[in-house]
Design an enzyme around this catalytic site. Structure first.
Site, mmCIF file in Angstrom:
data_model
loop_
_atom_site.group_PDB
_atom_site.id
_atom_site.type_symbol
_atom_site.label_atom_id
_atom_site.label_comp_id
_atom_site.label_asym_id
_atom_site.label_seq_id
_atom_site.Cartn_x
_atom_site.Cartn_y
_atom_site.Cartn_z
ATOM 1 C CB CYS A 171 -0.973 -0.043 1.174
ATOM 2 S SG CYS A 171 -2.342 1.122 1.010
ATOM 3 C CG HIS A 205 -3.492 -3.575 3.560
ATOM 4 N ND1 HIS A 205 -2.298 -3.225 4.151
ATOM 5 C CD2 HIS A 205 -4.034 -2.413 3.088
ATOM 6 C CE1 HIS A 205 -2.121 -1.924 4.046
ATOM 7 N NE2 HIS A 205 -3.146 -1.406 3.403
#
Length: 478
Positions: A327, A433
């Site tokens: 991310c 994630h």
């Protein structure tokens, strides 16, 4: 309701244990935390909630949803937080001063709690910080206002390993108004080391002064299996003492690190040593360097550079060492961060992937399933592996146009711009994630499995029977 004398006293995992304890007795259970301040978040139906409440819902055998954590505050700086109300970012509330938010958010908190109480046999509520912060008491929506609204039976938890636990318990109780003291039904001493008989006569003296019994003494559990909710709580490198270590993973722990809970499976994996790195020296000897998520990518990138970590990461990559960006970490690995809307900040990237990230006000929040495409080099073991995870990010990442025209391309590693790899194959960045929470990924990379969440929850619930065995007060019968 589980209250704490301080942050980090053990509220979250004790709430999780109670959720599973009740669920195993056939009760329909829901967790609840009115307000959570954390950059560890999970995607559920309706938006995002704090990770701790997500795990508590799983422990309760319930579907995680936004009502169990109606207000989530995600710190962006020391003086500003993004406000997430019922799963969605609320810019108007984010701009309001702290104390002015209460009137706006309380109706949503109360409605969520009332609905959960109506739909379930048991609601296990977690407080936030301390209920006796007298400077915040009038505007508090997370602790005693919730307790009064639900007429909750409250446990007050203190971390005895820090020292001063009896003073913490007594002082917290003493600072509460009389109508709130009556809701405290039991004290809990958490993280105790040694012979509990040596505590006498302190619990008896405390009860004589307050009328509140010590309901449980919980031993120090170093490896309870749940991720710590707030910050990098446990800085120690993990890995069983004396066990052979074949993979050393260094996670860069910048100030606004987010979603660090996704690395918990690595802490529980045999042969893997996990450490948190805040200096170049902490990267020495690492097989992998991981750049995790960040709530303030440009600011954390500046922090990283100020400590010389950028040079150490680049040297590691040049030597062929594995680098993984997740991310915000993926965004850092690129050439540049471009922010024309004031979302995060402009910055030069680390230049390890020929990518550019453009920030925009819109936020991507979704659960995602995808499979890695063809991968080369150090990450080739993940080629073709499917993974289920989640996305929480501002910004879109794409090839750097000028570098692409010159023939320098990042190799797509997942469809839809979810992941990218460098030509040498040792640098991988992805928006997804939850990589290490997927058993398929652990099997591919390590040929091993971490303890399942179900086994962790059950082990904690077993502890409830043991720790509260001498108490006829708590947990209350249902």
């Amino acid at each position: 309701m589980v209250l704490g004398t301080t942050s980090g006293a053990g509220k979250s995992w004790l709430t999780t244990a109670l959720c599973r304890w009740y669920a195993r007795r056939g009760c329909k259970v829901a967790p609840f935390k009115a307000q959570n301040m954390s950059n560890n978040a999970r995607v559920v139906a309706g938006g995002e909630i704090g990770s701790a409440q997500y795990f508590q819902a799983l422990a309760a055998r319930a579907e995680p949803e936004v009502r169990i954590n109606p207000l989530l505050l995600k710190p962006e700086t020391d003086t500003r937080s993004q406000v997430v109300l019922l799963g969605q970012v609320n810019d108007a509330l984010s701009r309001l001063p702290w104390r002015e938010r209460s009137a706006h958010v309380w109706p949503h908190i109360a409605a969520s709690l009332d609905a959960l109480r109506a739909e379930n046999d048991v609601v296990v509520i977690e407080g936030a910080g301390s209920p006796a912060e007298i400077n915040l008491h009038a505007s508090d929506v997370a602790n005693m206002r919730v307790a009064r609204h639900a007429n909750a039976r409250c446990l007050l938890v203190a971390d005895i390993d820090r020292g001063g636990a009896f003073a913490h318990l007594y002082g917290t109780w003493a600072l509460l108004p009389g109508d709130e003291r009556r809701l405290i039904h039991g004290f809990v001493l958490n993280r105790f080391r040694g012979d509990a008989a040596l505590l006498a006569p302190a619990p008896q003296l405390l009860q004589a002064r307050t009328g509140v019994p010590t309901a449980a003494v919980i031993p120090l559990l170093r490896e309870h299996g749940l991720p710590e909710e707030d910050g990098v709580f446990d800085d120690r490198a993990t890995g069983a003492a004396g066990a052979a270590v074949h993979t050393r993973v260094a996670v860069v722990a910048y100030p606004r690190i987010s979603n660090l809970d996704e690395f918990q499976p690595l802490k529980n994996l045999p042969g893997v040593q996990l450490r948190w790195a805040r200096s170049p020296a902490a990267l020495d000897g690492a097989d992998w360097i991981v750049l995790p998520g960040s709530k303030a990518t440009a600011a954390d990138l500046a922090w990283l550079r100020a400590r010389g970590l950028d040079v150490a990461i680049a040297d590691h990559a040049r030597r062929g060492g594995r680098v993984l960006g997740i991310c915000g970490g993926l965004q850092m690995l690129g050439e540049a961060l471009i922010d024309t809307d004031g979302v995060d900040g402009n910055a030069a990237g680390l230049g390890l992937l020929p990518l550019v990230t453009e920030f925009a006000p819109g936020k991507t929040v979704r659960r995602t399933e995808a499979a890695f495409g063809p991968l080369t080099g150090a990450w080739a073991l993940l080629a073709g592996v499917a993974v289920a995870g989640y996305e929480i990010h501002h910004g879109r990442t794409a090839q750097h146009a000028a570098l692409a025209a010159a023939g320098e391309l990042a190799l797509p590693a997942m469809p839809g711009g979810l992941a990218w790899q460098n030509g040498a194959g040792n640098v991988l960045g992805l928006y997804l994630h939850g990589l290490f929470e997927d058993a398929r990924v652990l099997a591919a990379l390590f040929g091993a499995a971490a303890p399942t969440l179900a086994s962790v929850f059950d082990r904690l619930a077993d502890g409830i029977d043991q720790w509260f065995s001498a108490s006829n007060l708590l947990p209350p019968r249902v």
